[in-house]
Design a protein around this motif. Sequence first.
Motif, PDB file in Angstrom:
ATOM      1  N   THR A  46       0.862  -1.179   0.000  1.00  0.00           N
ATOM      2  CA  THR A  46       0.000   0.000   0.000  1.00  0.00           C
ATOM      3  C   THR A  46       0.895   1.223   0.000  1.00  0.00           C
ATOM      4  OG1 THR A  46      -1.784  -1.128   1.163  1.00  0.00           O
ATOM      5  CG2 THR A  46      -1.757   1.279   1.294  1.00  0.00           C
ATOM      6  N   VAL A  47       0.606   2.167  -0.890  1.00  0.00           N
ATOM      7  CA  VAL A  47       1.439   3.359  -1.037  1.00  0.00           C
ATOM      8  C   VAL A  47       0.555   4.600  -1.041  1.00  0.00           C
ATOM      9  CG1 VAL A  47       3.068   4.585  -2.532  1.00  0.00           C
ATOM     10  CG2 VAL A  47       3.154   2.093  -2.389  1.00  0.00           C
ATOM     11  N   ALA A  48       0.984   5.610  -0.304  1.00  0.00           N
ATOM     12  CA  ALA A  48       0.385   6.942  -0.393  1.00  0.00           C
ATOM     13  C   ALA A  48       1.467   7.864  -0.948  1.00  0.00           C
ATOM     14  CB  ALA A  48      -0.076   7.429   0.970  1.00  0.00           C
ATOM     15  N   ILE A  61      -2.201  10.547  -3.725  1.00  0.00           N
ATOM     16  CA  ILE A  61      -2.720   9.393  -4.457  1.00  0.00           C
ATOM     17  C   ILE A  61      -2.496   8.174  -3.574  1.00  0.00           C
ATOM     18  CG2 ILE A  61      -2.646   7.989  -6.541  1.00  0.00           C
ATOM     19  CD1 ILE A  61      -1.305  10.325  -7.970  1.00  0.00           C
ATOM     20  N   GLN A  62      -3.580   7.465  -3.290  1.00  0.00           N
ATOM     21  CA  GLN A  62      -3.492   6.215  -2.531  1.00  0.00           C
ATOM     22  C   GLN A  62      -3.541   5.049  -3.499  1.00  0.00           C
ATOM     23  OE1 GLN A  62      -5.485   5.976   1.675  1.00  0.00           O
ATOM     24  NE2 GLN A  62      -7.031   6.448   0.187  1.00  0.00           N
ATOM     25  N   PHE A  63      -2.641   4.109  -3.332  1.00  0.00           N
ATOM     26  CA  PHE A  63      -2.648   2.859  -4.095  1.00  0.00           C
ATOM     27  C   PHE A  63      -2.831   1.737  -3.078  1.00  0.00           C
ATOM     28  CE2 PHE A  63       0.142   5.822  -6.288  1.00  0.00           C
ATOM     29  CZ  PHE A  63      -0.238   5.711  -7.624  1.00  0.00           C
ATOM     30  N   ILE A  64      -3.972   1.072  -3.112  1.00  0.00           N
ATOM     31  CA  ILE A  64      -4.253   0.001  -2.158  1.00  0.00           C
ATOM     32  C   ILE A  64      -4.483  -1.285  -2.945  1.00  0.00           C
ATOM     33  CG2 ILE A  64      -5.803  -0.800  -0.336  1.00  0.00           C
ATOM     34  CD1 ILE A  64      -6.397   2.195   0.224  1.00  0.00           C
ATOM     35  N   PRO A  65      -3.683  -2.342  -2.676  1.00  0.00           N
ATOM     36  CA  PRO A  65      -3.855  -3.590  -3.426  1.00  0.00           C
ATOM     37  C   PRO A  65      -5.273  -4.146  -3.287  1.00  0.00           C
ATOM     38  CG  PRO A  65      -1.896  -3.687  -2.041  1.00  0.00           C
ATOM     39  CD  PRO A  65      -2.646  -2.457  -1.655  1.00  0.00           C
ATOM     40  N   SER A  66      -5.825  -4.622  -4.390  1.00  0.00           N
ATOM     41  CA  SER A  66      -7.139  -5.251  -4.379  1.00  0.00           C
ATOM     42  C   SER A  66      -7.039  -6.601  -3.683  1.00  0.00           C
ATOM     43  CB  SER A  66      -7.643  -5.431  -5.807  1.00  0.00           C
ATOM     44  OG  SER A  66      -8.823  -6.203  -5.813  1.00  0.00           O
ATOM     45  N   ILE A  78      -6.777  12.465  -3.910  1.00  0.00           N
ATOM     46  CA  ILE A  78      -7.298  13.239  -2.786  1.00  0.00           C
ATOM     47  C   ILE A  78      -6.616  14.607  -2.784  1.00  0.00           C
ATOM     48  CG2 ILE A  78      -7.550  13.294  -0.264  1.00  0.00           C
ATOM     49  CD1 ILE A  78      -7.023  10.176  -0.432  1.00  0.00           C
ATOM     50  N   PRO A  79      -7.380  15.708  -2.674  1.00  0.00           N
ATOM     51  CA  PRO A  79      -6.760  17.040  -2.660  1.00  0.00           C
ATOM     52  C   PRO A  79      -5.753  17.200  -1.514  1.00  0.00           C
ATOM     53  CG  PRO A  79      -9.144  17.209  -2.888  1.00  0.00           C
ATOM     54  CD  PRO A  79      -8.834  15.773  -2.582  1.00  0.00           C
ATOM     55  N   GLU A  80      -4.678  17.922  -1.791  1.00  0.00           N
ATOM     56  CA  GLU A  80      -3.633  18.174  -0.793  1.00  0.00           C
ATOM     57  C   GLU A  80      -4.178  18.853   0.460  1.00  0.00           C
ATOM     58  OE1 GLU A  80       0.545  20.740  -0.512  1.00  0.00           O
ATOM     59  OE2 GLU A  80      -0.501  20.598  -2.408  1.00  0.00           O
ATOM     60  N   THR A  81      -5.242  19.590   0.311  1.00  0.00           N
ATOM     61  CA  THR A  81      -5.814  20.326   1.446  1.00  0.00           C
ATOM     62  C   THR A  81      -6.562  19.415   2.421  1.00  0.00           C
ATOM     63  OG1 THR A  81      -7.755  20.818   0.068  1.00  0.00           O
ATOM     64  CG2 THR A  81      -6.020  22.491   0.171  1.00  0.00           C
ATOM     65  N   SER A  83      -7.072  16.864   5.340  1.00  0.00           N
ATOM     66  CA  SER A  83      -6.303  16.531   6.539  1.00  0.00           C
ATOM     67  C   SER A  83      -5.803  15.086   6.428  1.00  0.00           C
ATOM     68  CB  SER A  83      -7.177  16.677   7.778  1.00  0.00           C
ATOM     69  OG  SER A  83      -6.505  16.150   8.909  1.00  0.00           O
ATOM     70  N   PRO A  84      -4.520  14.857   6.713  1.00  0.00           N
ATOM     71  CA  PRO A  84      -3.977  13.484   6.642  1.00  0.00           C
ATOM     72  C   PRO A  84      -4.731  12.480   7.511  1.00  0.00           C
ATOM     73  CG  PRO A  84      -2.202  15.063   6.798  1.00  0.00           C
ATOM     74  CD  PRO A  84      -3.488  15.831   7.015  1.00  0.00           C
ATOM     75  N   THR A  85      -5.409  12.947   8.547  1.00  0.00           N
ATOM     76  CA  THR A  85      -6.164  12.024   9.405  1.00  0.00           C
ATOM     77  C   THR A  85      -7.321  11.369   8.653  1.00  0.00           C
ATOM     78  OG1 THR A  85      -7.538  13.820  10.256  1.00  0.00           O
ATOM     79  CG2 THR A  85      -5.571  13.246  11.532  1.00  0.00           C
ATOM     80  N   TYR A  86      -7.740  11.942   7.528  1.00  0.00           N
ATOM     81  CA  TYR A  86      -8.831  11.381   6.730  1.00  0.00           C
ATOM     82  C   TYR A  86      -8.329  10.487   5.592  1.00  0.00           C
ATOM     83  CZ  TYR A  86     -11.756  14.642   9.247  1.00  0.00           C
ATOM     84  OH  TYR A  86     -12.410  15.323  10.240  1.00  0.00           O
ATOM     85  N   ILE A  87      -7.041  10.221   5.553  1.00  0.00           N
ATOM     86  CA  ILE A  87      -6.469   9.392   4.499  1.00  0.00           C
ATOM     87  C   ILE A  87      -6.050   8.069   5.137  1.00  0.00           C
ATOM     88  CG2 ILE A  87      -4.652   9.228   2.745  1.00  0.00           C
ATOM     89  CD1 ILE A  87      -4.722  12.335   2.704  1.00  0.00           C
TER      90      ILE A  87
END
Length: 102
Positions: A46-48, A61-66, A78-81, A83-87
């Motif tokens: 998994t990569v952010a 950009i989140q990459f999450i394996p299926s 996801i917009p840069e603005t 909050s990281p807590t929502y990612i």
Amino acid sequence: GFWNQLLSGLAAPNGRKRVTAVGTPGIGKSTLSFFAIRLLLQQRKTVAYIHRTTDASGYYIQFIPSEDEEGKFHVELIPETTSPTYIDSLSDAESFYVVDPG
């Protein structure tokens, strides 16, 4: 080589899974970031990724394996603005976080 050492260090049980590309403009930070992401995705990690900008117009950009399909990933922009807590991937200690400072 360099890439194997980098990935081995990141994959170590106590290894940090955060990478920041730094350097002068044009040195290849973005290219290096994308190559590292490609290697991590080949290992089904998994990569952010975030591309930062001076005007906050960047994005995560989140990459999450299926879990269903081998070789497939769920990708979310996801917009840069935001909050990281929502990612989700940023709160997962097993995720890799790649930052391109722009």
